[in-house]
Structure formats: C-alpha cells, structure tokens
Design a protein around this motif. Structure first.
Motif, mmCIF file in Angstrom:
data_model
loop_
_atom_site.group_PDB
_atom_site.id
_atom_site.type_symbol
_atom_site.label_atom_id
_atom_site.label_comp_id
_atom_site.label_asym_id
_atom_site.label_seq_id
_atom_site.Cartn_x
_atom_site.Cartn_y
_atom_site.Cartn_z
ATOM 1 N N ARG A 172 32.790 43.960 34.545
ATOM 2 C CA ARG A 172 33.899 45.004 34.631
ATOM 3 C C ARG A 172 34.100 45.814 33.216
ATOM 4 N N THR A 195 38.586 48.634 38.743
ATOM 5 C CA THR A 195 37.916 47.794 37.910
ATOM 6 C C THR A 195 38.557 46.265 38.362
ATOM 7 N N SER A 196 39.302 45.719 37.433
ATOM 8 C CA SER A 196 39.978 44.485 37.420
ATOM 9 C C SER A 196 40.701 44.153 36.000
ATOM 10 N N ARG A 219 39.588 39.999 49.026
ATOM 11 C CA ARG A 219 38.910 39.366 48.048
ATOM 12 C C ARG A 219 39.719 38.311 47.176
ATOM 13 N N CYS A 225 43.352 49.032 37.036
ATOM 14 C CA CYS A 225 42.795 47.720 36.872
ATOM 15 C C CYS A 225 43.833 46.731 37.694
ATOM 16 N N LEU A 263 35.085 33.599 37.163
ATOM 17 C CA LEU A 263 34.632 34.916 37.480
ATOM 18 C C LEU A 263 34.083 35.508 36.444
ATOM 19 N N SER A 302 40.125 41.304 34.890
ATOM 20 C CA SER A 302 39.212 40.721 34.146
ATOM 21 C C SER A 302 38.294 41.483 33.084
ATOM 22 N N GLY A 326 33.798 42.716 44.669
ATOM 23 C CA GLY A 326 33.764 42.081 43.456
ATOM 24 C C GLY A 326 32.284 41.053 43.544
ATOM 25 N N THR A 376 28.498 46.054 40.577
ATOM 26 C CA THR A 376 29.806 46.061 39.931
ATOM 27 C C THR A 376 29.289 47.474 38.917
ATOM 28 N N ALA A 388 24.814 41.344 40.869
ATOM 29 C CA ALA A 388 25.990 41.691 40.402
ATOM 30 C C ALA A 388 26.082 42.805 39.397
ATOM 31 N N SER A 438 32.127 38.978 36.974
ATOM 32 C CA SER A 438 33.406 40.301 36.900
ATOM 33 C C SER A 438 33.988 40.409 35.541
ATOM 34 N N ASN A 439 33.970 39.224 34.815
ATOM 35 C CA ASN A 439 34.557 39.340 33.369
ATOM 36 C C ASN A 439 33.470 40.246 32.543
#
Length: 263
Positions: free
Chosen positions: A161, A143-144, A194, A186, A154, A146, A95, A116, A112, A157-158
């Motif tokens: 992703r 992904t996540s 992480r 996710c 984050l 997020s 991430g 990402t 990033a 990432s928010n």
C-alpha cells in the motif's frame, strides 16, 4: 453540495460489494455513469442492477480479476465501449493475504504485488490516455491506513500500500498540468468482508473469538464504532469532484481517528 460530475464516466475496480460497491453507488448518485466489476458474475450483475435501479444512471458490469493484466484490460475496454472514455478511475482490490514475515514466501509476495500494486499501475496506464486527451481526469486509489501506519499481521499490505502511495504522489506531479488529479483514500476499520477475515485471522492466532476481536477493533477507534462503507465512499467521491479541483497527490485517511500519525 453539487459535485459537478454528473455525466462523467467512472470505473470502479472490485466494486460488486464492500467499499468498491459503496463508492460506485455514491458516484452514481452524483450522476456518473459507472462501470462495476468483480470476479463473480452473480455479484456483479446484482450490483449492476441495484445501482441502476437506485440512481437511474447507466451501469455496465464486468466480470474480471483486476489482479491480472487481462482483467484490467477487460475493465477499461468495457468502459470505452459503453461510454467512450474514462473520466474517473477508482483503483481497488481485495487486500493481500494476511501473514507475518516468516510465513510469506516469494509466491505470496508476487501474488500480492499483482493484486495490490500492479493492478493500480495497469488500470491507470490504460485510463490515462483518454483523461489526458480530454484535459480532465480523477484517479483515486483505495489503499489503507496500513500505508501510513503498519498493522500487525498485514506485512504485505503494509509494504505494498505504501508503494501505491509513492507511485501516486510521483504520478500526480507528472499529470497535474494535463488536468488529471491523483489521490488516495485510506480506510481504517470499516464493516466489510475484509475486516471479518482479519478478525478471523487474529482470533485464530490469539486463541480468542471473532466477537472479541471485533470488540478490540471497536475499542481502538476513538469514535467508538467501526466505519460504514458509505462514509469512505463520500470521501472518495469528494476527491473526484470539481470541489476538489486543487487537491492532488494527497492521501485522505478515513479511520474514525484510529491512527496516531500526524496527517
């Protein structure tokens, strides 16, 4: 359950440890030849050896950084030279850096984006031709949650992703009639390096201990524990399977019930 993917070739980015490793192992157990990758040679060779010994399939290992264009090219080149084609692609990466808006400069955003978003774009661009030629392919982006429910601290990432999700949804409609399915998994709070890093960041910011932050994370998950990498891997492998042949453009959340959005 027979997933119907024995003999397929699977490329798993950032798979020398953590969630990527678990997915590579799961696909190998289902009969896929796999290509694992990571930035450190000892970890890559160890992952390659362990998966081959456990699953009895051919495993190639590539030392590369999928946050770079050259690293993405090296990974797909290794797949085609060892196996001839790419049937399954798992995009994955460590991430992006944790941080709040005021702490993130342009350099942090650019880094990033590479690690990402562009890593997924580049890998998919390189893998798609053989999938289209063979009229069969599976692309799963790790992904996540997020991407659906922003996580404090984050920001990168928010934002990014969610960008991967937008790309994947659009792409899924463009390539569906070529026999290529595109989905996302996710993960929520899984026991990985992480997560340990996130706990350390939160502990420093709040003046607490890492153990206290882990306790908070566990308490926030309705099932009462953190996820294990193999649990995320099982979901990813299902999306790669023939059993999931009518599923595309979707995002499967694996988080023990932690998220509160409506799926």
């Amino acid at each position: 359950m027979d997933f119907g993917i024995a003999g397929k070739t699977a490329v798993i980015a950032a798979s020398s440890k953590g969630l990527g490793y678990a997915i590579a192992l799961e696909l190998a157990e289902n009969g896929c030849g796999v290509v694992v990758s990571g930035r450190g040679e000892p970890a890559v060779r160890d992952a390659q050896r362990r998966i081959a010994a456990h699953a009895g399939v051919k495993v190639a290992g590539v030392v590369c950084d999928v946050g770079t264009e050259g690293g993405c090219l090296a990974l797909i080149d290794a797949a085609t030279s060892n196996f001839g084609a790419v049937d399954i692609l798992i995009t994955n990466s460590g991430g992006p850096a944790a941080g709040r808006f005021d702490t993130l400069d342009d350099a942090a955003w650019r880094a990033a984006i590479d690690v990402t978003l562009l890593n997924a774009v580049r890998l998919i661009r390189l893998a798609l031709p053989s999938m289209r030629q063979n009229r069969w392919g599976r692309i799963v982006n790790v992904t996540s949650i997020s991407a659906k429910q922003p996580i404090d601290g984050l920001l990168l990432s928010n934002a990014l992703r969610a960008a991967v999700h937008g790309m994947a949804k659009t792409l899924s409609r463009e390539v569906a009639r070529d026999g290529v399915l595109v989905n996302n998994v996710c993960p929520g709070l899984h026991a990985t390096d992480r997560l340990e890093h996130l706990a350390q960041v939160r502990a420093k910011a709040a003046g607490t201990s890492v153990e206290q932050e882990y306790a908070k994370m566990t308490a926030s998950t309705p099932v009462g524990r953190l996820g294990q990498p193999r649990e995320l891997a099982a979901a990813a492998a299902f999306l790669c399977s023939e059993r999931a042949s009518f599923i595309t453009g979707q995002s499967l959340v694996v988080d023990g019930g932690a998220s509160v959005f409506l799926s």
